[in-house]
Write an enzyme that holds these catalytic residues in place. Structure first.
Site, PDB file in Angstrom:
ATOM      1  N   ARG A  38     -17.495  -2.254  -2.107  1.00  0.00           N
ATOM      2  CA  ARG A  38     -16.866  -1.563  -2.520  1.00  0.00           C
ATOM      3  C   ARG A  38     -17.588  -1.215  -4.150  1.00  0.00           C
ATOM      4  NH1 ARG A  38     -12.139  -6.379  -5.517  1.00  0.00           N
ATOM      5  NH2 ARG A  38     -12.318  -7.187  -3.648  1.00  0.00           N
ATOM      6  N   HIS A  84      -9.632  -0.592   6.690  1.00  0.00           N
ATOM      7  CA  HIS A  84      -9.329  -0.837   5.412  1.00  0.00           C
ATOM      8  C   HIS A  84      -8.268  -1.805   4.861  1.00  0.00           C
ATOM      9  CE1 HIS A  84     -11.518   0.021   1.669  1.00  0.00           C
ATOM     10  NE2 HIS A  84      -9.979  -0.359   0.600  1.00  0.00           N
ATOM     11  N   TYR A 128       5.051  11.771  -0.183  1.00  0.00           N
ATOM     12  CA  TYR A 128       5.335  13.810  -0.085  1.00  0.00           C
ATOM     13  C   TYR A 128       3.998  14.971  -0.564  1.00  0.00           C
ATOM     14  CZ  TYR A 128       9.384  11.436  -2.790  1.00  0.00           C
ATOM     15  OH  TYR A 128      11.230  11.053  -2.567  1.00  0.00           O
TER      16      TYR A 128
END
Length: 749
Positions: A38, A84, A128
């Protein structure tokens, strides 16, 4: 009375576990997971797992730089579903950051739609926006399908994902990285790719190159938002050598001239990772709180480019001073930390130097080259095997056709008849009729020859370490040319400069410089009058009081007060009471004891030296700069014990050679100034010996010019023949020349 019933026995299969060991084991597993998967990037490709998975999925979706955009929602969904298993928002945030040209020096994602801005506004929702890869991302992925890196199963074992990317671009240093793990963190600022390529090429040519040489080639960070680094070369060198340090980055600004002599400052670049809207809010807050004394207003006139306008309080303000005040109080100056804590070989967290990071990247590129070459050799071997089978078929075409037509099992028959391998026989059987023409045979022979030549070259490459480094150097030169400093993306955006050494009181800088006359009475009432007054006879004082000190000064000056206790006090002329009236007691402005009297009051002139002396006749020379007091309590310079008091504080001219002292007993002695020591504090040495009374006055002068004094009427007298008064320090002296004032004072020098 009921009998005691024992508690029921628990299940027999309970396993006892030591809580301390269990917590340590689980916390260590969590810490390692955070570090490895991470927070820390891999030194080889400069990516964390989420970024690597994003690029891998985008390649699977064929989102090349020249292909059509795809919805970010599709990319995020595929990454989350296949590779993931974390929140979709964290994956999208990583995607957005890779696309922001103000966050990434060399963006890996080409975004279409609202991907946020430098003001800190967040990106539009992933439904979007659209995205595809950039050329830089393609470089990182180049050769991924050629067995250049290892693959591992994904979280559910259904598909394979790359452990690391081939990384043909020095991404770790070029784009930087930051992250917080458990017990460790990383912070790597972005750098210029062309400079990194130069350093890598030098490291290939000179493997034992020094850290200093590498740090010379990589001048320093190159932030996407520009700015100016104000650290010196030594500190930058040390940071790159140790892998730890930091960089002070300042905004870039210019001065714009306005009508009627006015001007304004325009900030065009702000430090890396600073949100413009938050920066302006902070400046406005400080302005309201009156902590930015030199600034009048701040405006944001930004459009596509940054344009922050700063208006000064007045046109007399020094622009450098105003900016220095802003740099000290706002994020217009920011410190970017350097902590090159990365995963070495993808496994070991380690703080590495600049040279070490480049070394590991080059070693990775060599490993990729070797694996790619071996992969290509295997492909060539397979193709040559098939081509050789084709040539056998062409040479024995009639027999091949006969076997295929007549044999029930043509494949083993072909293999037995012509000693073919399984692959060769299968390829012959799968040949189309149109491939049997004469032209095809010529093409096969040409391809065979070409592949044989390539095979020979690859074998030579794998055998020669030098050849491999030459090949890697050529690849790096190609990257350098593509992202050279002549290109819009590759040009250096961050410059270097030394911070101006400005040590100034900003409140003092705001004071307008104008002439004033400082007036102080015998009882310590002080005031200032506008202008330099020549005639002070008309000044009035309180009943029972009279004038003692009157002198010219500027509103920006500091006034020094020397008291009979041997203390110096420093006052700002601008803070002294002005206007009509009798002023205010000086004791309200400094901690002057009621029993103390004012011996001297004068304008502080840096570099001046003064003679201090007590009524006992002890004294020394002191630099005036050492007497400046920074607090109300003042600064003890001449040490005296009651009933002895300080009584003399006079200027020592630079060309003075001798010192004249006169006592209350009206005895005068002249001796060399060299006999008096220069000190910062103390009692001093005996200047004159007295049988009765004490010291009255002293004066430093140049013997050739003679000794002067002023009588009670203000007339000046000069005596040049002083032989009979010249002696040595600490002598008793003799009566002064005729005409010397009866008050035993030399008067104003």
């Amino acid at each position: 009375m009921s009998k005691h019933v024992p508690p029921p026995e628990g299940p027999k299969d309970i396993e006892k576990i030591d809580l301390k060991e269990a917590l340590e084991e689980r916390y260590l597993a969590y810490a390692l997971s955070t570090i490895m998967h991470r927070a820390l990037p891999d030194v080889r490709d400069g990516l964390k797992p989420v970024h690597r998975r994003l690029l891998h999925v985008m390649q699977i979706l064929r989102l090349d730089p020249n292909s059509a955009f795809k919805k970010s929602a599709k990319i995020v969904g595929d990454v989350m579903g296949g590779y993931h298993p974390h929140g979709d928002q964290s994956i999208y945030d990583a995607l957005v950051r890779l696309a922001q040209d103000f966050s990434s020096r060399y963006p890996l994602v080409d975004g279409q739609g609202n991907f946020g801005n430098i003001d800190g506004d967040s990106a539009a929702a992933y439904r979007y926006t659209e995205a595809r890869m950039t050329e830089v991302a393609k470089l990182l992925l180049e050769g991924l399908d050629e067995d250049t890196v290892d693959f591992r199963p994904n979280y559910d074992g259904s598909v394979q994902e790359p452990v690391v990317l081939p990384g043909a671009f020095p991404n770790l240093l070029a784009n930087g990285s930051s992250g917080i793990a458990v017990g460790m963190a990383t912070s790597i600022p972005p750098h210029n790719a062309a400079e990194l390529c130069d350093a890598a090429l030098h490291l290939i040519k000179t493997p034992n190159a020094t850290d200093e040489k590498i740090a010379q080639l990589v001048q320093g960070p190159d932030f996407p938002t520009g700015g100016i680094i104000i650290d010196d070369r030594a500190s930058i060198m040390e940071a790159y050598k140790t892998g730890r340090g930091g960089f002070r980055v300042r905004a870039r600004w210019t001065q714009e001239e306005l009508p009627r002599g006015m001007w304004q400052i325009v900030v065009t670049e702000i430090p890396y990772l600073v949100q413009k809207s938050r920066l302006i809010e902070k400046i406005a807050e400080l302005l309201t709180a009156k902590k930015l004394t030199l600034l009048n207003d701040v405006r944001d006139e930004s459009a596509e480019d940054i344009r922050i306008v700063l208006e000064p309080k007045s046109r007399t303000v020094d622009p450098n001073l105003m900016m220095e005040q802003l740099f000290r109080n706002t994020e217009l100056e920011s410190r970017i930390p350097l902590n090159m804590n990365v995963l070495s070989h993808g496994k070991v967290p380690k703080v590495m130097s600049l040279k070490d990071v480049l070394r590991e990247w080059l070693d990775h590129r060599k490993d990729v080259l070797v694996r790619r070459s071996n992969f290509r050799l295997a492909e060539i071997a397979r193709r040559l095997e098939i081509l050789e089978g084709y040539l056998v078929a062409y040479l024995n075409l009639d027999e091949v056709i006969r076997i295929i037509r007549e044999e029930d099992e043509p494949k083993p028959a072909l293999m037995a008849r012509f000693k073919l391998t399984d692959n060769q026989a299968e390829a012959i059987l799968n040949m189309r009729l149109r491939a049997l023409r004469k032209l095809e045979e010529m093409e096969i022979r040409g391809e065979h020859q070409k592949l044989t030549k390539e095979q020979k070259a690859l074998n030579a490459l794998l055998k020669s370490d030098d050849e491999q480094w030459v090949k890697i150097a050529d690849e790096i030169k190609g990257v350098k040319e593509k992202y050279s400093k002549k290109t819009p993306l590759g040009r250096r955006r961050t410059d270097f400069s030394e911070a101006p050494e400005i040590d100034v009181d900003f409140e003092q800088a705001m004071i307008e410089k104008e002439p004033v006359t400082v007036v102080c009475s015998e009882k310590g009432w002080i005031r200032t009058m506008k202008g330099h007054m020549e005639d002070v006879s008309g000044l009035t004082y309180k009943d029972g009081d009279r004038g003692q000190f009157t002198f010219h000064a500027m509103s920006t000056d500091k006034v020094m007060l020397f008291s009979s206790s041997g203390k110096f006090f420093t006052l700002d002329v601008a803070k002294l009471p002005g206007g009509r009236g009798h002023g205010e007691p000086v004791r309200l402005m400094c901690d002057l004891d009621a029993a103390d009297s004012i011996v001297s009051l004068f304008v502080h002139v840096p570099g001046t030296k003064r003679l201090l002396a007590s009524t006992e006749g002890d004294g020394f020379v002191v630099p005036e700069d050492d007497c400046v007091a920074n607090t109300r309590k003042g600064k003890q310079v001449l040490n005296v014990k009651a009933p002895v008091e300080a009584c003399v504080c006079v200027v020592v001219p630079p060309d003075a050679t001798h010192l004249a002292t006169i006592g209350e007993n009206r005895k005068m002695i002249i001796f060399k100034l060299d006999e008096v020591p220069e000190m910062a504090r103390g009692k001093g040495v005996r200047l004159q010996k007295f049988k009765d009374g004490g010291l009255s006055d002293a004066r430093a002068f140049k013997l050739k010019d003679g000794l002067s004094w002023t009588d009670s009427s203000g007339r000046n007298f000069v005596v040049t023949d002083l032989k009979e008064w010249i002696g040595e320090r600490a002598q008793a002296g003799r009566l002064p020349p005729k005409g010397f004032p009866s008050r035993n004072k030399f008067g104003a020098p």
